[in-house]
Design a protein around this motif. Structure first.
Motif, PDB file in Angstrom:
ATOM      1  N   LEU A 185     -33.853  -7.951  16.982  1.00 14.79           N
ATOM      2  CA  LEU A 185     -34.283  -9.346  17.098  1.00 14.79           C
ATOM      3  C   LEU A 185     -35.734  -9.384  17.569  1.00 14.79           C
ATOM      4  O   LEU A 185     -36.216  -8.441  18.192  1.00 14.79           O
ATOM      5  CB  LEU A 185     -33.376 -10.099  18.069  1.00 14.79           C
ATOM      6  CG  LEU A 185     -31.895 -10.146  17.659  1.00 14.79           C
ATOM      7  CD1 LEU A 185     -31.080 -10.876  18.718  1.00 14.79           C
ATOM      8  CD2 LEU A 185     -31.715 -10.784  16.297  1.00 14.79           C
ATOM      9  N   LYS A 186     -36.411 -10.463  17.266  1.00 12.20           N
ATOM     10  CA  LYS A 186     -37.849 -10.533  17.549  1.00 12.20           C
ATOM     11  C   LYS A 186     -38.172 -10.348  19.028  1.00 12.20           C
ATOM     12  O   LYS A 186     -39.221  -9.816  19.379  1.00 12.20           O
ATOM     13  CB  LYS A 186     -38.418 -11.861  17.049  1.00 12.20           C
ATOM     14  CG  LYS A 186     -38.514 -11.943  15.528  1.00 12.20           C
ATOM     15  CD  LYS A 186     -39.249 -13.174  15.092  1.00 12.20           C
ATOM     16  CE  LYS A 186     -39.337 -13.290  13.575  1.00 12.20           C
ATOM     17  NZ  LYS A 186     -40.118 -12.191  12.986  1.00 12.20           N
ATOM     18  N   ASP A 187     -37.262 -10.776  19.906  1.00  5.53           N
ATOM     19  CA  ASP A 187     -37.522 -10.652  21.341  1.00  5.53           C
ATOM     20  C   ASP A 187     -36.857  -9.423  21.942  1.00  5.53           C
ATOM     21  O   ASP A 187     -36.798  -9.266  23.161  1.00  5.53           O
ATOM     22  CB  ASP A 187     -37.041 -11.902  22.080  1.00  5.53           C
ATOM     23  CG  ASP A 187     -35.549 -12.167  21.856  1.00  5.53           C
ATOM     24  OD1 ASP A 187     -34.936 -11.470  21.018  1.00  5.53           O
ATOM     25  OD2 ASP A 187     -35.007 -13.074  22.517  1.00  5.53           O
ATOM     26  N   GLY A 188     -36.359  -8.513  21.090  1.00  3.22           N
ATOM     27  CA  GLY A 188     -35.639  -7.350  21.585  1.00  3.22           C
ATOM     28  C   GLY A 188     -36.486  -6.093  21.563  1.00  3.22           C
ATOM     29  O   GLY A 188     -37.634  -6.071  21.108  1.00  3.22           O
ATOM     30  N   GLN A 189     -35.897  -4.979  22.069  1.00  2.00           N
ATOM     31  CA  GLN A 189     -36.569  -3.696  22.098  1.00  2.00           C
ATOM     32  C   GLN A 189     -36.245  -2.898  20.837  1.00  2.00           C
ATOM     33  O   GLN A 189     -35.177  -3.041  20.261  1.00  2.00           O
ATOM     34  CB  GLN A 189     -36.115  -2.900  23.325  1.00  2.00           C
ATOM     35  CG  GLN A 189     -36.499  -3.536  24.653  1.00  2.00           C
ATOM     36  CD  GLN A 189     -36.035  -2.697  25.830  1.00  2.00           C
ATOM     37  OE1 GLN A 189     -35.097  -1.921  25.722  1.00  2.00           O
ATOM     38  NE2 GLN A 189     -36.697  -2.845  26.951  1.00  2.00           N
ATOM     39  N   ALA A 190     -37.171  -2.038  20.442  1.00  2.00           N
ATOM     40  CA  ALA A 190     -36.934  -1.178  19.278  1.00  2.00           C
ATOM     41  C   ALA A 190     -36.083   0.032  19.635  1.00  2.00           C
ATOM     42  O   ALA A 190     -35.517   0.679  18.765  1.00  2.00           O
ATOM     43  CB  ALA A 190     -38.268  -0.715  18.684  1.00  2.00           C
ATOM     44  N   GLY A 213     -26.621  -2.650  15.771  1.00  5.16           N
ATOM     45  CA  GLY A 213     -25.913  -2.040  16.883  1.00  5.16           C
ATOM     46  C   GLY A 213     -26.200  -2.734  18.189  1.00  5.16           C
ATOM     47  O   GLY A 213     -25.582  -3.740  18.542  1.00  5.16           O
ATOM     48  N   ARG A 214     -27.166  -2.193  18.935  1.00  4.46           N
ATOM     49  CA  ARG A 214     -27.406  -2.637  20.302  1.00  4.46           C
ATOM     50  C   ARG A 214     -27.718  -4.117  20.475  1.00  4.46           C
ATOM     51  O   ARG A 214     -27.328  -4.707  21.490  1.00  4.46           O
ATOM     52  CB  ARG A 214     -28.497  -1.765  20.935  1.00  4.46           C
ATOM     53  CG  ARG A 214     -27.965  -0.407  21.366  1.00  4.46           C
ATOM     54  CD  ARG A 214     -29.046   0.620  21.635  1.00  4.46           C
ATOM     55  NE  ARG A 214     -29.583   1.178  20.394  1.00  4.46           N
ATOM     56  CZ  ARG A 214     -30.287   2.295  20.335  1.00  4.46           C
ATOM     57  NH1 ARG A 214     -30.563   2.974  21.445  1.00  4.46           N
ATOM     58  NH2 ARG A 214     -30.731   2.746  19.183  1.00  4.46           N
ATOM     59  N   PRO A 215     -28.415  -4.801  19.533  1.00  5.62           N
ATOM     60  CA  PRO A 215     -28.620  -6.241  19.727  1.00  5.62           C
ATOM     61  C   PRO A 215     -27.315  -7.030  19.824  1.00  5.62           C
ATOM     62  O   PRO A 215     -27.309  -8.135  20.380  1.00  5.62           O
ATOM     63  CB  PRO A 215     -29.417  -6.640  18.480  1.00  5.62           C
ATOM     64  CG  PRO A 215     -30.166  -5.399  18.120  1.00  5.62           C
ATOM     65  CD  PRO A 215     -29.207  -4.278  18.395  1.00  5.62           C
ATOM     66  N   ILE A 216     -26.216  -6.455  19.309  1.00  3.63           N
ATOM     67  CA  ILE A 216     -24.900  -7.090  19.445  1.00  3.63           C
ATOM     68  C   ILE A 216     -24.074  -6.405  20.529  1.00  3.63           C
ATOM     69  O   ILE A 216     -23.557  -7.053  21.434  1.00  3.63           O
ATOM     70  CB  ILE A 216     -24.138  -7.072  18.106  1.00  3.63           C
ATOM     71  CG1 ILE A 216     -24.865  -7.932  17.062  1.00  3.63           C
ATOM     72  CG2 ILE A 216     -22.702  -7.556  18.296  1.00  3.63           C
ATOM     73  CD1 ILE A 216     -24.278  -7.864  15.667  1.00  3.63           C
ATOM     74  N   THR A 217     -23.965  -5.085  20.453  1.00  8.82           N
ATOM     75  CA  THR A 217     -23.050  -4.377  21.355  1.00  8.82           C
ATOM     76  C   THR A 217     -23.506  -4.385  22.806  1.00  8.82           C
ATOM     77  O   THR A 217     -22.683  -4.274  23.719  1.00  8.82           O
ATOM     78  CB  THR A 217     -22.836  -2.919  20.902  1.00  8.82           C
ATOM     79  OG1 THR A 217     -24.098  -2.222  20.887  1.00  8.82           O
ATOM     80  CG2 THR A 217     -22.219  -2.868  19.515  1.00  8.82           C
ATOM     81  N   PRO A 222     -21.528 -10.645  23.251  1.00 14.38           N
ATOM     82  CA  PRO A 222     -21.574 -10.021  21.932  1.00 14.38           C
ATOM     83  C   PRO A 222     -21.132 -10.950  20.790  1.00 14.38           C
ATOM     84  O   PRO A 222     -21.685 -10.879  19.695  1.00 14.38           O
ATOM     85  CB  PRO A 222     -20.622  -8.828  22.067  1.00 14.38           C
ATOM     86  CG  PRO A 222     -20.650  -8.499  23.520  1.00 14.38           C
ATOM     87  CD  PRO A 222     -20.748  -9.832  24.206  1.00 14.38           C
ATOM     88  N   VAL A 223     -20.142 -11.803  21.037  1.00 13.43           N
ATOM     89  CA  VAL A 223     -19.669 -12.704  19.978  1.00 13.43           C
ATOM     90  C   VAL A 223     -20.769 -13.683  19.591  1.00 13.43           C
ATOM     91  O   VAL A 223     -21.045 -13.899  18.402  1.00 13.43           O
ATOM     92  CB  VAL A 223     -18.396 -13.452  20.418  1.00 13.43           C
ATOM     93  CG1 VAL A 223     -17.983 -14.467  19.355  1.00 13.43           C
ATOM     94  CG2 VAL A 223     -17.252 -12.467  20.667  1.00 13.43           C
TER      95      VAL A 223
END
Length: 238
Positions: A185-190, A213-217, A222-223
């Motif tokens: 996601l744009k505000d997330g980490q790579a 993966g990680r942006p959800i898990t 998470p839902v």
């Protein structure tokens, strides 16, 4: 083709995966089972996911001599997964044998799993590819070459980064799968990924399916994160 994200179940045990999936009860998801989960738990994982009507991408990235891969795929086809993969670097003959193995192992009346070939991992940069693999062409050229060889071998598509999806579509056709991990996601980490994009960019550039993966898990909810990613991927949110 599918317009829901594939969730990467990057957990070491079924108990952790089951705990993650519990809030999704009643939803039929598309999930990815990688080496960490499958090699430590075996076919039991697939059985449990199928009981819950989830579709499964078995991400084992097989890479060995053609006969070994062919025989392995024959056995894995009996699990009834929806998608599976090999490394394109194994060569055309190996990929052909993978297709043959899947066909031989698919139960009568069943549907052969989609076969993908991994081009270059999304954690690989051009500098790393050139230094570690001694492939001196640009990374995009390497990926495109692997994709064309995969199509020649009879694979249904490739695993690539979003950044190469458009070029592969142009070279191999719209129906050739472009399955793209490295979604953030744009505000997330790579994290450890090098070639990343967000779900909306993946849709616009030409990905067929995305793996998240990680942006959800690792999300607090998470839902909610899953449905946000799904909306971005489907074009219902920006």
């Amino acid at each position: 083709m599918e317009k829901e994200p594939i969730i990467a179940l990057d957990f070491p045990t079924w108990e952790e995966a089951e705990q993650f999936l519990a809030p999704f009860e009643g939803e039929e998801l598309y999930v990815k089972v990688g080496m960490e989960l499958y090699l430590q738990n075996g076919p039991f994982i697939i059985e449990q996911l199928k009981k819950r009507n989830h579709r499964i991408f078995l991400d084992l990235k097989l890479h060995d001599i053609p006969n070994t891969v062919g025989q392995a795929m024959k056995g894995l086809a009996a699990l009834g997964v929806d998608m599976i993969n090999v490394h394109a670097a194994g060569g055309v003959d190996m990929m052909k044998r993978a297709v043959e193995g899947l066909q031989a192992g698919t139960k009568e009346g069943g549907k052969r799993p989609i076969l993908l070939a991994v081009t270059q991992l999304t954690s690989t940069s051009q500098e790393a590819m050139q230094a570690d693999q001694l492939i001196q062409v640009p990374l995009k050229e390497s990926v495109l070459h692997y994709a064309q060889k995969a199509k020649e071998a009879g694979c249904d598509g490739v695993v690539c980064s979003v950044l190469e999806a458009g070029a592969i579509r142009d070279a191999c056709g719209e129906d050739f799968y472009k399955v793209t991990p490295g979604i953030r996601l744009k505000d997330g980490q790579a994290d450890d990924q090098k070639r990343v994009a967000d779900p909306a960019e993946a849709r616009e550039i030409g990905s067929t399916m995305i793996v998240v993966g990680r942006p959800i898990t690792k999300a607090a909810d998470p839902v909610a994160a899953y449905h946000h990613v799904k909306a971005l991927w489907g074009g219902q949110a920006e």
